[in-house]
Motif scaffolding. Structure first.
Motif, PDB file in Angstrom:
ATOM      1  N   LYS A  84      31.520  53.455  53.241  1.00 49.94           N
ATOM      2  CA  LYS A  84      32.139  52.311  52.098  1.00 49.94           C
ATOM      3  C   LYS A  84      30.835  51.171  52.101  1.00 49.94           C
ATOM      4  CE  LYS A  84      37.032  52.552  52.574  1.00 49.94           C
ATOM      5  NZ  LYS A  84      38.127  51.890  52.987  1.00 49.94           N
ATOM      6  N   PHE A 140      34.018  45.231  43.786  1.00 52.28           N
ATOM      7  CA  PHE A 140      34.364  46.737  43.939  1.00 52.28           C
ATOM      8  C   PHE A 140      35.501  46.928  44.997  1.00 52.28           C
ATOM      9  CE2 PHE A 140      34.119  51.276  44.832  1.00 52.28           C
ATOM     10  CZ  PHE A 140      34.883  51.819  43.941  1.00 52.28           C
ATOM     11  N   GLU A 141      36.613  47.722  44.754  1.00 52.52           N
ATOM     12  CA  GLU A 141      37.421  47.823  46.109  1.00 52.52           C
ATOM     13  C   GLU A 141      37.558  49.325  45.896  1.00 52.52           C
ATOM     14  OE1 GLU A 141      38.387  46.318  48.682  1.00 52.52           O
ATOM     15  OE2 GLU A 141      37.162  44.285  48.078  1.00 52.52           O
ATOM     16  N   PHE A 142      37.795  50.033  46.883  1.00 50.02           N
ATOM     17  CA  PHE A 142      37.984  51.545  46.851  1.00 50.02           C
ATOM     18  C   PHE A 142      39.477  51.805  46.688  1.00 50.02           C
ATOM     19  CE2 PHE A 142      34.054  51.459  48.986  1.00 50.02           C
ATOM     20  CZ  PHE A 142      33.345  52.463  48.447  1.00 50.02           C
ATOM     21  N   GLU A 143      40.290  50.816  46.883  1.00 47.34           N
ATOM     22  CA  GLU A 143      41.669  50.901  46.673  1.00 47.34           C
ATOM     23  C   GLU A 143      41.901  50.998  44.958  1.00 47.34           C
ATOM     24  OE1 GLU A 143      40.623  48.492  48.891  1.00 47.34           O
ATOM     25  OE2 GLU A 143      41.421  49.630  50.602  1.00 47.34           O
ATOM     26  N   ASP A 144      41.062  50.738  44.149  1.00 50.72           N
ATOM     27  CA  ASP A 144      41.182  50.498  42.749  1.00 50.72           C
ATOM     28  C   ASP A 144      41.018  51.880  42.261  1.00 50.72           C
ATOM     29  OD1 ASP A 144      41.518  47.646  42.889  1.00 50.72           O
ATOM     30  OD2 ASP A 144      39.381  47.089  42.518  1.00 50.72           O
ATOM     31  N   LEU A 145      40.540  52.765  43.120  1.00 48.75           N
ATOM     32  CA  LEU A 145      40.379  54.022  42.497  1.00 48.75           C
ATOM     33  C   LEU A 145      41.546  54.743  42.326  1.00 48.75           C
ATOM     34  CD1 LEU A 145      37.297  55.164  44.594  1.00 48.75           C
ATOM     35  CD2 LEU A 145      37.242  54.258  42.104  1.00 48.75           C
ATOM     36  N   ASN A 146      42.638  54.186  42.927  1.00 53.21           N
ATOM     37  CA  ASN A 146      44.096  54.891  42.927  1.00 53.21           C
ATOM     38  C   ASN A 146      44.394  54.640  41.594  1.00 53.21           C
ATOM     39  OD1 ASN A 146      46.804  55.457  43.141  1.00 53.21           O
ATOM     40  ND2 ASN A 146      47.088  54.335  44.926  1.00 53.21           N
ATOM     41  N   PRO A 147      44.976  55.667  40.718  1.00 51.98           N
ATOM     42  CA  PRO A 147      45.332  55.384  39.374  1.00 51.98           C
ATOM     43  C   PRO A 147      46.497  54.027  39.203  1.00 51.98           C
ATOM     44  CG  PRO A 147      45.257  57.539  39.609  1.00 51.98           C
ATOM     45  CD  PRO A 147      44.857  56.908  41.078  1.00 51.98           C
ATOM     46  N   PHE A 194      44.689  50.776  39.602  1.00 55.63           N
ATOM     47  CA  PHE A 194      43.962  50.741  38.529  1.00 55.63           C
ATOM     48  C   PHE A 194      44.613  50.071  37.398  1.00 55.63           C
ATOM     49  CE2 PHE A 194      41.583  51.986  34.700  1.00 55.63           C
ATOM     50  CZ  PHE A 194      40.454  51.294  34.964  1.00 55.63           C
TER      51      PHE A 194
END
Length: 145
Positions: free
Chosen positions: A48, A62-69, A72
């Motif tokens: 990460k 940027f947060e990787f959790e934001d990739l969850n639809p 988002f």
């Protein structure tokens, strides 16, 4: 991760672990498993960090959790000012009642006022055509289906 494991499942896992590995090897197995989990977490964290450093300063938030639809969409709906303005100006209940009234054949008072012909227009140009008479429905037969 394991929020849905109950007490009975946990006891079953412990008993199976004791039967499979034995009471003398079980502490060593638990220690090895915890070390593997620690290494996987550190590998994930370093990956990460590498991705964040490669993306540059534009993506510092940027947060990787934001990739969850779901996350988002929730974030876009709560933070976007244009969507907030649209949500306050759009009355979904009113729109739904207008649509159901139109489907059911009920006239909307606002639509009736707009549909009255103005001076100089032909009579009945803006009137709705008469709805056809509904056909009688056949009775439902549960045995036939």
């Amino acid at each position: 991760m394991f929020n849905d494991i109950g007490a009975l499942e946990l006891v079953t896992i412990v008993v199976l672990a004791i039967l499979v590995f034995g009471p003398d090897k079980l502490p060593k197995v638990i220690q090895d498993v915890s070390n593997v989990i620690r290494k996987i977490r550190s590998f994930s964290d370093s990956a990460k960090q590498d991705i964040r450093s490669e993306l540059g300063p534009e993506f510092k938030d940027f947060e990787f959790e934001d990739l969850n639809p779901k996350t988002f969409i929730r974030k876009q709906l709560t933070e976007n000012d244009d969507i907030k303005e649209l949500r306050t100006s759009f009355d979904l209940r009113k729109e739904l009642t207008d649509v159901t009234d139109a489907v059911n054949g009920k006239e909307n008072p606002a639509a009736e006022a707009a549909a009255t012909p103005a001076a100089g227009t032909g009579p009945g140009l803006l009137k709705k055509p008469a709805a056809p008479a509904p056909e009688p429905r056949t009775p439902f037969d549960a045995d036939a289906t």
